[in-house]
Scaffold this active site. Sequence first.
Site, PDB file in Angstrom:
ATOM      1  N   HIS A  24      43.309  33.074  45.551  1.00 47.48           N
ATOM      2  CA  HIS A  24      42.720  33.302  46.876  1.00 47.48           C
ATOM      3  C   HIS A  24      41.194  33.175  46.799  1.00 47.48           C
ATOM      4  O   HIS A  24      40.576  32.470  47.596  1.00 47.48           O
ATOM      5  CB  HIS A  24      43.131  34.697  47.368  1.00 47.48           C
ATOM      6  CG  HIS A  24      42.521  35.120  48.664  1.00 47.48           C
ATOM      7  ND1 HIS A  24      43.198  35.072  49.868  1.00 47.48           N
ATOM      8  CD2 HIS A  24      41.287  35.617  48.951  1.00 47.48           C
ATOM      9  CE1 HIS A  24      42.402  35.514  50.833  1.00 47.48           C
ATOM     10  NE2 HIS A  24      41.239  35.865  50.301  1.00 47.48           N
ATOM     11  N   GLU A  25      40.595  33.834  45.821  1.00 48.38           N
ATOM     12  CA  GLU A  25      39.130  33.767  45.693  1.00 48.38           C
ATOM     13  C   GLU A  25      38.692  32.342  45.359  1.00 48.38           C
ATOM     14  O   GLU A  25      37.659  31.865  45.837  1.00 48.38           O
ATOM     15  CB  GLU A  25      38.635  34.739  44.623  1.00 48.38           C
ATOM     16  CG  GLU A  25      38.916  36.214  44.895  1.00 48.38           C
ATOM     17  CD  GLU A  25      38.412  36.714  46.239  1.00 48.38           C
ATOM     18  OE1 GLU A  25      37.443  36.138  46.771  1.00 48.38           O
ATOM     19  OE2 GLU A  25      39.009  37.662  46.777  1.00 48.38           O
TER      20      GLU A  25
ATOM     21  N   HIS B 277      38.561  30.307  48.417  1.00 45.21           N
ATOM     22  CA  HIS B 277      37.308  30.545  49.149  1.00 45.21           C
ATOM     23  C   HIS B 277      36.198  29.659  48.574  1.00 45.21           C
ATOM     24  O   HIS B 277      35.457  29.019  49.310  1.00 45.21           O
ATOM     25  CB  HIS B 277      36.872  32.008  49.015  1.00 45.21           C
ATOM     26  CG  HIS B 277      37.532  32.961  49.968  1.00 45.21           C
ATOM     27  ND1 HIS B 277      37.697  32.712  51.306  1.00 45.21           N
ATOM     28  CD2 HIS B 277      38.041  34.210  49.769  1.00 45.21           C
ATOM     29  CE1 HIS B 277      38.290  33.754  51.895  1.00 45.21           C
ATOM     30  NE2 HIS B 277      38.512  34.671  50.974  1.00 45.21           N
TER      31      HIS B 277
ATOM     32  N   HIS C  10      39.590  32.639  55.719  1.00 44.04           N
ATOM     33  CA  HIS C  10      40.896  33.236  55.998  1.00 44.04           C
ATOM     34  C   HIS C  10      41.605  32.474  57.119  1.00 44.04           C
ATOM     35  O   HIS C  10      40.972  32.039  58.082  1.00 44.04           O
ATOM     36  CB  HIS C  10      40.732  34.713  56.372  1.00 44.04           C
ATOM     37  CG  HIS C  10      40.276  35.543  55.204  1.00 44.04           C
ATOM     38  ND1 HIS C  10      39.416  36.606  55.325  1.00 44.04           N
ATOM     39  CD2 HIS C  10      40.564  35.439  53.885  1.00 44.04           C
ATOM     40  CE1 HIS C  10      39.190  37.121  54.128  1.00 44.04           C
ATOM     41  NE2 HIS C  10      39.877  36.430  53.231  1.00 44.04           N
TER      42      HIS C  10
HETATM   43 ZN    ZN Z   1      39.549  36.414  51.226  1.00 48.97          ZN
END
Ligand code: ZN
Length: 271
Positions: free
Chosen positions: A164-165, A168, A174
């Site tokens: 997830h990071e 980013h 998101h």
């Molecule tokens: Zn996030």
Amino acid sequence: MYTYVEMNRVNFSIVFGVNIVLLLFVGSAFTNPTKTEELNIEDFENYNNEINVEDEEADAKNRNAVNSPLQRWPSNILLYRISTDYNKDEVDNVHAALQVFNESTCLVFKQYDPRIHGNSKHIYYKKSPNMCGTKVGFNPLSPMGPHDIVLNPYCLSERGVIQHETLHVLGLYHEQSRPDRNKYVQIEYSNIPQQYWSQFIAYPEMYTTTYNVKYDYESLMHYSQFAFAKDSTKPSMRARNGTMVIERKMGQIVGPSEGDLTKIRLMYKCN
Ligand SMILES: [Zn+2]
């Protein structure tokens, strides 16, 4: 608009971190029959704007979102470096987490070696006692040196959170922040404390793009339907089906969805 996304509901120490979060989790399992027992990304990331993020916070707050090609990484080869503070399991987890991008996209995550790569731009997985987060997208104003991802031991234990990071860093916000999200979700502000409303901002189209990828409730970048709910037996977000709202599960931390990977492939012009 701040883009530093960090973790945790409680500013806990390295010693107590896992316990506190598990307590919150166990507590909700007992008191909350509606909420699933799974953890979700909002259980890891911090939603607190005022948290003391290190070095480049001011810069992060002023950056645009990642519609700009300048905020995509300029090469498909992404150098990464893992802090020497990580233990073996944590190191293995980062390598394993990145494997999915090497296998399913045209990106090549390659270990950074200072002797070979000098001051080249690289993703730096750092350790933090109490935070997890990073800045979204490539920063063209800082084309050399490290782009930090800070992770605490709790986040490091979940490959999905590491991914997830990393998403980013590659340029994804998101999922529920998409400009078109109001067609797909209804935010139940009455069930969200006002100080967290900023977590539900939809970013304007001039800053972000959906790459015409279908809205993805299963995205690794989607909050759960109970994110930041005051009353955690009731959703803070409901899915829309036309004009109807329906209850459905959203978000997961197992790994990137096909939609997440499709976006990365389009963004980085795979094929
Ligand atoms: Zn996030």
